[in-house]
Design an enzyme around this catalytic site. Sequence first.
Site, PDB file in Angstrom:
ATOM      1  N   CYS A 260       7.284   2.628  -7.032  1.00  7.96           N
ATOM      2  CA  CYS A 260       6.608   2.654  -5.723  1.00  7.96           C
ATOM      3  C   CYS A 260       5.804   1.376  -5.549  1.00  7.96           C
ATOM      4  O   CYS A 260       4.596   1.401  -5.295  1.00  7.96           O
ATOM      5  CB  CYS A 260       5.716   3.881  -5.592  1.00  7.96           C
ATOM      6  N   LYS A 266       0.391  -5.103  -7.275  1.00  9.22           N
ATOM      7  CA  LYS A 266       0.277  -4.728  -8.690  1.00  9.22           C
ATOM      8  C   LYS A 266       1.401  -5.337  -9.514  1.00  9.22           C
ATOM      9  O   LYS A 266       1.209  -5.677 -10.685  1.00  9.22           O
ATOM     10  CB  LYS A 266       0.251  -3.208  -8.810  1.00  9.22           C
ATOM     11  N   CYS A 382      -4.617   6.220  -4.745  1.00 15.13           N
ATOM     12  CA  CYS A 382      -5.789   5.785  -3.978  1.00 15.13           C
ATOM     13  C   CYS A 382      -6.338   7.001  -3.229  1.00 15.13           C
ATOM     14  O   CYS A 382      -6.635   6.933  -2.043  1.00 15.13           O
ATOM     15  CB  CYS A 382      -5.456   4.635  -3.034  1.00 15.13           C
TER      16      CYS A 382
END
Length: 451
Positions: A260, A266, A382
Amino acid sequence: MTAFSHPDDFAGQTQPLRAAAARVLQAVEDGQSLAQCLPLGHASITPQEKPELQALCYGTCRWYHRLDAELAQRLKKPLKKSDRVIHQLMLVALFQLRFSQQASYAVLNETVEACRALGKPHLTGLVNGILRAAEREGEPEPTEPAVIYSHPAWIVAKLRHNWPDHWQEILAANNTQAPMTLRVNADQGSREQYLQWLTDTGIEAKPTELAPWGIQLAKPVPVERLPGFGDGAVSVQDEAAQLCTTLLDLAPGQRVLDACAAPGGKTCAILEHCPELTEVVAIDQSAARLPRIRENLDRLCLSATLKEADAADTGQWWDGEPFDRILLDVPCSASGVIRRHPDIKLLRREADITPLAGIQLGLLESLWLTLKPGGRLVYATCSVFPQENHRIIQRFLRQQFDARLIGPEVSWGMDTGFGRQLLPDSQAHDGFFYSVLERSTQAPGPPIKNV
Protein backbone atom coordinates in the site's frame (compact mmCIF):
# COMPACT_ATOMS: atom_id res chain seq x y z
CA MET A 1 -25.15 21.30 -12.19
CA THR A 2 -23.81 21.86 -8.67
CA ALA A 3 -20.91 19.42 -8.28
CA PHE A 4 -17.88 18.90 -10.47
CA SER A 5 -17.79 15.88 -12.73
CA HIS A 6 -15.16 16.69 -15.34
CA PRO A 7 -12.66 19.52 -15.84
CA ASP A 8 -14.07 20.22 -19.30
CA ASP A 9 -17.32 21.33 -17.62
CA PHE A 10 -15.53 24.50 -16.51
CA ALA A 11 -13.02 25.05 -19.31
CA GLY A 12 -12.99 28.71 -20.25
CA GLN A 13 -15.56 29.66 -17.60
CA THR A 14 -14.33 32.05 -14.93
CA GLN A 15 -16.55 32.15 -11.84
CA PRO A 16 -16.54 34.24 -8.67
CA LEU A 17 -14.25 32.69 -6.08
CA ARG A 18 -17.03 31.96 -3.59
CA ALA A 19 -19.15 30.31 -6.27
CA ALA A 20 -16.26 27.98 -7.10
CA ALA A 21 -15.79 27.22 -3.38
CA ALA A 22 -19.50 26.42 -3.00
CA ARG A 23 -19.36 23.99 -5.91
CA VAL A 24 -16.27 22.29 -4.49
CA LEU A 25 -18.01 21.86 -1.13
CA GLN A 26 -21.10 20.47 -2.84
CA ALA A 27 -18.89 17.92 -4.56
CA VAL A 28 -17.41 16.96 -1.18
CA GLU A 29 -20.89 16.57 0.31
CA ASP A 30 -21.71 14.35 -2.68
CA GLY A 31 -18.76 12.07 -1.83
CA GLN A 32 -15.68 13.46 -3.59
CA SER A 33 -12.53 14.33 -1.68
CA LEU A 34 -11.00 17.78 -1.72
CA ALA A 35 -8.00 16.28 -3.51
CA GLN A 36 -10.34 15.14 -6.29
CA CYS A 37 -12.47 18.24 -6.78
CA LEU A 38 -10.17 21.17 -5.92
CA PRO A 39 -8.22 20.84 -9.20
CA LEU A 40 -11.54 21.03 -11.03
CA GLY A 41 -12.47 24.12 -9.04
CA HIS A 42 -9.18 25.68 -10.08
CA ALA A 43 -10.33 25.44 -13.70
CA SER A 44 -13.09 27.99 -13.03
CA ILE A 45 -11.04 30.74 -11.35
CA THR A 46 -7.95 32.79 -12.11
CA PRO A 47 -4.53 31.30 -11.21
CA GLN A 48 -3.99 34.03 -8.62
CA GLU A 49 -7.09 32.89 -6.72
CA LYS A 50 -6.03 29.26 -6.30
CA PRO A 51 -4.46 29.64 -2.82
CA GLU A 52 -7.54 31.51 -1.57
CA LEU A 53 -9.88 28.87 -2.99
CA GLN A 54 -7.93 26.19 -1.16
CA ALA A 55 -8.01 28.19 2.07
CA LEU A 56 -11.77 28.72 1.78
CA CYS A 57 -12.52 25.07 1.07
CA TYR A 58 -10.19 23.64 3.72
CA GLY A 59 -11.32 26.16 6.32
CA THR A 60 -15.02 25.59 5.66
CA CYS A 61 -14.56 21.81 5.83
CA ARG A 62 -12.60 22.18 9.06
CA TRP A 63 -15.44 24.12 10.71
CA TYR A 64 -18.28 22.65 8.67
CA HIS A 65 -20.28 21.10 11.50
CA ARG A 66 -20.10 24.23 13.62
CA LEU A 67 -21.04 26.50 10.71
CA ASP A 68 -23.78 24.12 9.61
CA ALA A 69 -25.30 24.16 13.11
CA GLU A 70 -25.46 27.95 13.04
CA LEU A 71 -26.95 28.03 9.55
CA ALA A 72 -29.59 25.47 10.53
CA GLN A 73 -30.69 27.80 13.34
CA ARG A 74 -30.96 30.73 10.94
CA LEU A 75 -32.84 28.97 8.15
CA LYS A 76 -36.58 28.68 8.72
CA LYS A 77 -36.56 25.53 6.61
CA PRO A 78 -33.84 23.64 4.71
CA LEU A 79 -33.21 24.57 1.11
CA LYS A 80 -34.49 22.10 -1.44
CA LYS A 81 -31.96 19.68 -2.91
CA SER A 82 -31.64 21.55 -6.20
CA ASP A 83 -30.59 24.66 -4.25
CA ARG A 84 -28.17 22.87 -1.95
CA VAL A 85 -25.15 24.60 -3.48
CA ILE A 86 -26.45 27.87 -1.98
CA HIS A 87 -26.36 26.19 1.44
CA GLN A 88 -22.65 25.57 0.81
CA LEU A 89 -22.21 29.16 -0.36
CA MET A 90 -23.62 30.49 2.91
CA LEU A 91 -21.31 28.18 4.87
CA VAL A 92 -18.34 29.64 3.01
CA ALA A 93 -19.54 33.14 3.91
CA LEU A 94 -20.09 32.17 7.55
CA PHE A 95 -16.58 30.73 7.68
CA GLN A 96 -15.20 34.05 6.53
CA LEU A 97 -17.33 36.00 9.01
CA ARG A 98 -16.32 33.79 11.93
CA PHE A 99 -12.75 32.70 11.17
CA SER A 100 -11.13 35.15 8.73
CA GLN A 101 -10.03 38.77 8.60
CA GLN A 102 -12.08 39.47 5.48
CA ALA A 103 -14.16 42.65 5.70
CA SER A 104 -17.81 41.82 6.43
CA TYR A 105 -19.22 44.10 3.73
CA ALA A 106 -17.07 42.38 1.12
CA VAL A 107 -18.16 38.94 2.28
CA LEU A 108 -21.84 39.90 2.06
CA ASN A 109 -21.69 41.71 -1.26
CA GLU A 110 -19.55 39.13 -3.03
CA THR A 111 -21.59 36.21 -1.67
CA VAL A 112 -24.76 37.73 -3.11
CA GLU A 113 -22.99 38.10 -6.47
CA ALA A 114 -21.83 34.50 -6.26
CA CYS A 115 -25.44 33.45 -5.66
CA ARG A 116 -26.37 35.04 -8.97
CA ALA A 117 -23.38 33.43 -10.71
CA LEU A 118 -24.60 30.04 -9.50
CA GLY A 119 -27.87 30.61 -11.33
CA LYS A 120 -29.95 31.24 -8.20
CA PRO A 121 -30.93 34.94 -8.34
CA HIS A 122 -34.22 34.19 -6.61
CA LEU A 123 -32.26 33.30 -3.45
CA THR A 124 -30.20 36.49 -3.19
CA GLY A 125 -32.66 38.04 -0.74
CA LEU A 126 -32.50 35.02 1.54
CA VAL A 127 -28.70 34.89 1.40
CA ASN A 128 -28.39 38.61 2.09
CA GLY A 129 -30.84 38.51 4.99
CA ILE A 130 -29.24 35.51 6.71
CA LEU A 131 -25.70 36.82 6.40
CA ARG A 132 -26.65 40.30 7.61
CA ALA A 133 -28.32 38.76 10.67
CA ALA A 134 -25.23 36.59 11.24
CA GLU A 135 -22.99 39.64 11.09
CA ARG A 136 -25.25 41.68 13.37
CA GLU A 137 -25.98 39.03 16.00
CA GLY A 138 -22.66 37.18 16.12
CA GLU A 139 -22.20 33.44 16.47
CA PRO A 140 -24.62 31.58 18.75
CA GLU A 141 -22.89 30.06 21.77
CA PRO A 142 -22.30 26.37 20.89
CA THR A 143 -23.08 23.90 23.67
CA GLU A 144 -22.76 20.39 22.18
CA PRO A 145 -19.22 18.98 21.85
CA ALA A 146 -19.89 18.04 18.21
CA VAL A 147 -20.65 21.70 17.48
CA ILE A 148 -17.98 23.20 19.73
CA TYR A 149 -15.25 21.05 18.17
CA SER A 150 -16.91 20.87 14.73
CA HIS A 151 -16.82 17.09 14.27
CA PRO A 152 -19.47 14.51 13.42
CA ALA A 153 -21.17 13.31 16.60
CA TRP A 154 -20.02 9.72 15.98
CA ILE A 155 -16.34 10.73 15.94
CA VAL A 156 -16.77 12.70 19.17
CA ALA A 157 -18.52 9.76 20.84
CA LYS A 158 -15.90 7.28 19.65
CA LEU A 159 -13.02 9.42 20.85
CA ARG A 160 -14.67 10.02 24.23
CA HIS A 161 -15.08 6.28 24.64
CA ASN A 162 -11.62 5.28 23.43
CA TRP A 163 -9.61 8.19 24.85
CA PRO A 164 -11.52 9.51 27.89
CA ASP A 165 -8.48 11.50 29.08
CA HIS A 166 -7.46 12.85 25.69
CA TRP A 167 -10.54 13.22 23.47
CA GLN A 168 -10.75 17.01 23.78
CA GLU A 169 -7.11 17.58 22.90
CA ILE A 170 -7.47 15.24 19.90
CA LEU A 171 -10.48 17.20 18.64
CA ALA A 172 -8.72 20.52 19.22
CA ALA A 173 -5.60 19.30 17.40
CA ASN A 174 -7.75 18.18 14.47
CA ASN A 175 -8.90 21.78 14.01
CA THR A 176 -5.40 23.22 13.74
CA GLN A 177 -3.38 23.60 10.57
CA ALA A 178 -0.66 20.98 10.47
CA PRO A 179 2.96 22.19 10.35
CA MET A 180 5.07 21.57 7.28
CA THR A 181 7.61 18.88 8.13
CA LEU A 182 10.56 17.73 6.06
CA ARG A 183 12.65 14.56 5.90
CA VAL A 184 16.30 15.16 5.11
CA ASN A 185 17.87 12.74 2.63
CA ALA A 186 20.63 11.24 4.78
CA ASP A 187 22.41 10.08 1.62
CA GLN A 188 23.07 13.72 0.72
CA GLY A 189 23.86 15.35 4.04
CA SER A 190 23.06 15.70 7.72
CA ARG A 191 20.05 17.30 9.32
CA GLU A 192 22.29 19.96 10.87
CA GLN A 193 23.70 20.87 7.45
CA TYR A 194 20.23 21.24 5.97
CA LEU A 195 19.03 23.33 8.92
CA GLN A 196 21.92 25.70 8.23
CA TRP A 197 21.00 25.73 4.54
CA LEU A 198 17.46 26.74 5.48
CA THR A 199 18.77 29.49 7.75
CA ASP A 200 20.95 30.82 4.95
CA THR A 201 17.87 30.86 2.70
CA GLY A 202 15.84 32.81 5.27
CA ILE A 203 13.55 29.91 6.26
CA GLU A 204 13.00 29.42 10.00
CA ALA A 205 12.99 25.77 11.12
CA LYS A 206 13.84 23.41 13.97
CA PRO A 207 14.65 19.69 14.31
CA THR A 208 11.79 17.34 15.13
CA GLU A 209 11.88 15.66 18.52
CA LEU A 210 11.01 12.09 17.47
CA ALA A 211 12.17 11.57 13.88
CA PRO A 212 15.99 11.67 13.57
CA TRP A 213 15.93 13.15 10.05
CA GLY A 214 12.94 15.43 10.51
CA ILE A 215 12.76 19.23 10.32
CA GLN A 216 9.68 21.31 11.14
CA LEU A 217 9.26 24.67 9.44
CA ALA A 218 7.95 27.65 11.38
CA LYS A 219 5.73 28.49 8.38
CA PRO A 220 4.85 26.45 5.29
CA VAL A 221 6.62 27.44 2.08
CA PRO A 222 6.23 26.28 -1.54
CA VAL A 223 8.51 23.30 -2.16
CA GLU A 224 10.21 25.30 -4.90
CA ARG A 225 11.63 27.54 -2.15
CA LEU A 226 13.23 24.62 -0.33
CA PRO A 227 16.96 24.50 -1.11
CA GLY A 228 17.92 21.35 -2.97
CA PHE A 229 14.37 20.03 -3.20
CA GLY A 230 14.55 19.42 -6.94
CA ASP A 231 17.81 17.53 -6.46
CA GLY A 232 16.40 15.24 -3.77
CA ALA A 233 18.01 16.82 -0.71
CA VAL A 234 14.74 16.82 1.21
CA SER A 235 11.14 15.57 1.05
CA VAL A 236 7.89 16.64 2.70
CA GLN A 237 6.71 14.04 5.22
CA ASP A 238 5.04 14.21 8.63
CA GLU A 239 7.21 13.38 11.62
CA ALA A 240 5.08 10.41 12.70
CA ALA A 241 5.17 8.90 9.23
CA GLN A 242 8.97 9.11 9.23
CA LEU A 243 9.25 6.77 12.22
CA CYS A 244 8.64 3.64 10.13
CA THR A 245 12.31 3.42 9.13
CA THR A 246 13.44 3.47 12.76
CA LEU A 247 11.23 0.42 13.46
CA LEU A 248 12.07 -1.74 10.44
CA ASP A 249 15.66 -2.44 11.60
CA LEU A 250 16.97 -2.21 8.04
CA ALA A 251 20.34 -3.70 7.05
CA PRO A 252 22.29 -4.18 3.80
CA GLY A 253 21.25 -7.14 1.68
CA GLN A 254 17.65 -7.26 2.85
CA ARG A 255 14.64 -7.60 0.56
CA VAL A 256 11.90 -5.19 1.67
CA LEU A 257 8.20 -4.89 0.82
CA ASP A 258 6.30 -1.62 1.09
CA ALA A 259 2.65 -2.66 0.78
CA CYS A 260 0.00 0.00 0.00
CA ALA A 261 2.91 2.26 -0.94
CA ALA A 262 1.46 5.32 -2.75
CA PRO A 263 2.38 8.15 -2.84
CA GLY A 264 5.79 6.68 -2.04
CA GLY A 265 7.08 8.76 0.86
CA LYS A 266 7.84 5.74 3.00
CA THR A 267 9.31 3.80 0.06
CA CYS A 268 11.77 6.63 -0.49
CA ALA A 269 12.50 6.91 3.23
CA ILE A 270 13.37 3.20 3.34
CA LEU A 271 15.79 3.52 0.43
CA GLU A 272 17.37 6.66 1.87
CA HIS A 273 17.80 5.01 5.26
CA CYS A 274 19.58 1.96 3.85
CA PRO A 275 20.79 2.34 0.25
CA GLU A 276 22.45 -1.12 0.32
CA LEU A 277 19.18 -3.06 0.38
CA THR A 278 18.98 -5.82 -2.22
CA GLU A 279 15.49 -4.80 -3.40
CA VAL A 280 12.51 -2.74 -2.36
CA VAL A 281 9.17 -3.85 -3.80
CA ALA A 282 6.43 -1.19 -3.64
CA ILE A 283 2.82 -2.23 -4.27
CA ASP A 284 -0.31 -0.19 -4.71
CA GLN A 285 -3.74 -1.20 -5.92
CA SER A 286 -4.34 2.07 -7.76
CA ALA A 287 -2.73 2.41 -11.18
CA ALA A 288 -3.41 6.16 -11.01
CA ARG A 289 -1.27 6.48 -7.86
CA LEU A 290 1.78 4.55 -9.06
CA PRO A 291 3.16 7.48 -11.12
CA ARG A 292 3.36 9.50 -7.88
CA ILE A 293 5.70 6.86 -6.45
CA ARG A 294 7.80 6.94 -9.63
CA GLU A 295 7.99 10.77 -9.53
CA ASN A 296 9.25 10.71 -5.93
CA LEU A 297 11.79 7.98 -6.69
CA ASP A 298 13.08 9.82 -9.77
CA ARG A 299 13.47 13.11 -7.92
CA LEU A 300 15.52 11.36 -5.25
CA CYS A 301 17.45 9.23 -7.78
CA LEU A 302 16.21 6.05 -6.13
CA SER A 303 15.07 2.74 -7.57
CA ALA A 304 12.36 0.29 -6.52
CA THR A 305 10.27 -2.44 -8.10
CA LEU A 306 6.75 -1.07 -8.57
CA LYS A 307 3.73 -3.34 -8.87
CA GLU A 308 0.07 -2.53 -9.45
CA ALA A 309 -1.76 -5.14 -7.40
CA ASP A 310 -4.00 -5.89 -4.47
CA ALA A 311 -1.39 -6.60 -1.82
CA ALA A 312 -3.70 -9.13 -0.14
CA ASP A 313 -3.87 -11.20 -3.36
CA THR A 314 -0.34 -12.55 -3.11
CA GLY A 315 -0.95 -15.01 -5.95
CA GLN A 316 -1.29 -12.03 -8.26
CA TRP A 317 2.10 -10.45 -7.61
CA TRP A 318 4.39 -12.40 -5.26
CA ASP A 319 7.25 -14.34 -6.87
CA GLY A 320 7.63 -16.70 -3.91
CA GLU A 321 10.86 -15.12 -2.64
CA PRO A 322 10.25 -14.12 1.00
CA PHE A 323 10.89 -10.65 2.37
CA ASP A 324 13.21 -9.81 5.26
CA ARG A 325 11.16 -6.74 6.14
CA ILE A 326 7.59 -5.66 5.40
CA LEU A 327 6.04 -2.26 5.96
CA LEU A 328 2.26 -2.63 6.01
CA ASP A 329 0.74 0.85 6.09
CA VAL A 330 -2.87 -0.26 5.78
CA PRO A 331 -5.87 1.63 4.38
CA CYS A 332 -7.65 3.16 7.37
CA SER A 333 -10.12 5.81 8.53
CA ALA A 334 -7.33 8.45 8.47
CA SER A 335 -8.70 9.70 11.79
CA GLY A 336 -5.18 10.70 12.84
CA VAL A 337 -4.68 13.11 9.92
CA ILE A 338 -7.98 15.03 9.97
CA ARG A 339 -6.11 18.30 10.43
CA ARG A 340 -4.44 17.72 7.03
CA HIS A 341 -7.61 16.40 5.40
CA PRO A 342 -10.61 18.09 7.07
CA ASP A 343 -12.94 16.70 4.39
CA ILE A 344 -12.62 13.37 6.26
CA LYS A 345 -15.19 14.81 8.66
CA LEU A 346 -17.71 14.89 5.81
CA LEU A 347 -16.65 11.78 3.90
CA ARG A 348 -16.05 9.17 6.58
CA ARG A 349 -18.93 7.25 8.19
CA GLU A 350 -18.99 5.20 11.37
CA ALA A 351 -20.17 2.24 9.29
CA ASP A 352 -16.84 2.37 7.40
CA ILE A 353 -14.74 1.29 10.38
CA THR A 354 -15.74 -2.39 10.65
CA PRO A 355 -15.17 -3.11 6.92
CA LEU A 356 -11.83 -1.32 7.13
CA ALA A 357 -10.83 -3.48 10.09
CA GLY A 358 -11.64 -6.56 8.01
CA ILE A 359 -9.41 -5.31 5.19
CA GLN A 360 -6.61 -4.53 7.63
CA LEU A 361 -6.66 -7.97 9.24
CA GLY A 362 -6.91 -9.63 5.82
CA LEU A 363 -3.83 -7.77 4.57
CA LEU A 364 -1.90 -8.72 7.67
CA GLU A 365 -2.82 -12.39 7.34
CA SER A 366 -1.96 -12.55 3.63
CA LEU A 367 1.33 -10.68 3.77
CA TRP A 368 2.51 -12.59 6.81
CA LEU A 369 2.99 -15.61 4.55
CA THR A 370 5.46 -13.64 2.41
CA LEU A 371 7.67 -12.79 5.41
CA LYS A 372 10.85 -14.79 5.93
CA PRO A 373 11.17 -16.70 9.24
CA GLY A 374 13.09 -14.36 11.51
CA GLY A 375 11.81 -11.41 9.48
CA ARG A 376 10.07 -8.30 10.78
CA LEU A 377 6.74 -6.71 9.81
CA VAL A 378 5.79 -3.17 10.84
CA TYR A 379 2.03 -2.57 10.91
CA ALA A 380 1.11 1.11 10.60
CA THR A 381 -2.00 3.27 10.40
CA CYS A 382 -2.73 7.00 10.49
CA SER A 383 -5.71 6.25 12.76
CA VAL A 384 -6.48 6.89 16.41
CA PHE A 385 -9.25 4.27 16.64
CA PRO A 386 -8.20 1.13 18.56
CA GLN A 387 -10.50 -0.96 16.34
CA GLU A 388 -8.04 -0.39 13.49
CA ASN A 389 -4.91 -0.49 15.60
CA HIS A 390 -4.05 -2.56 18.63
CA ARG A 391 -7.21 -4.66 18.39
CA ILE A 392 -6.14 -5.81 14.91
CA ILE A 393 -2.79 -6.91 16.31
CA GLN A 394 -4.49 -8.56 19.27
CA ARG A 395 -6.79 -10.53 16.95
CA PHE A 396 -3.88 -11.50 14.69
CA LEU A 397 -1.70 -12.80 17.54
CA ARG A 398 -4.54 -14.96 18.82
CA GLN A 399 -4.58 -16.91 15.56
CA GLN A 400 -1.00 -16.63 14.23
CA PHE A 401 1.20 -18.81 16.38
CA ASP A 402 4.50 -18.04 14.66
CA ALA A 403 4.09 -14.29 15.31
CA ARG A 404 5.83 -12.51 18.15
CA LEU A 405 5.22 -8.95 19.29
CA ILE A 406 8.33 -6.79 19.58
CA GLY A 407 8.15 -3.73 21.86
CA PRO A 408 8.95 -1.47 20.18
CA GLU A 409 11.23 -0.11 22.87
CA VAL A 410 10.79 3.59 22.20
CA SER A 411 9.94 6.58 24.37
CA TRP A 412 7.35 8.12 22.07
CA GLY A 413 3.64 7.42 22.00
CA MET A 414 1.50 5.41 24.39
CA ASP A 415 1.92 1.71 24.98
CA THR A 416 -1.36 -0.03 24.07
CA GLY A 417 -0.04 -3.48 24.92
CA PHE A 418 0.11 -4.32 21.21
CA GLY A 419 1.95 -1.31 19.78
CA ARG A 420 2.56 2.40 20.23
CA GLN A 421 -0.12 5.03 19.65
CA LEU A 422 0.75 8.61 18.79
CA LEU A 423 -2.13 11.04 19.14
CA PRO A 424 -2.17 14.14 16.91
CA ASP A 425 -0.11 16.95 18.41
CA SER A 426 -1.16 20.44 17.36
CA GLN A 427 2.47 21.58 17.54
CA ALA A 428 4.11 18.55 15.97
CA HIS A 429 3.14 15.18 14.50
CA ASP A 430 -0.01 13.52 13.16
CA GLY A 431 -1.82 10.64 14.86
CA PHE A 432 -0.22 7.28 14.03
CA PHE A 433 -0.12 3.71 15.31
CA TYR A 434 2.81 1.32 14.96
CA SER A 435 3.20 -2.31 15.90
CA VAL A 436 6.25 -4.48 15.23
CA LEU A 437 5.91 -8.23 14.69
CA GLU A 438 8.57 -10.88 14.16
CA ARG A 439 8.04 -14.24 12.48
CA SER A 440 9.36 -17.17 14.49
CA THR A 441 12.04 -19.40 13.01
CA GLN A 442 10.39 -22.34 14.74
CA ALA A 443 7.41 -24.24 13.35
CA PRO A 444 4.19 -22.94 14.90
CA GLY A 445 2.69 -25.05 17.66
CA PRO A 446 -0.91 -26.24 17.89
CA PRO A 447 -3.66 -23.65 18.37
CA ILE A 448 -4.28 -22.66 21.96
CA LYS A 449 -7.90 -23.03 22.88
CA ASN A 450 -9.57 -20.05 24.49
CA VAL A 451 -10.42 -20.68 28.10
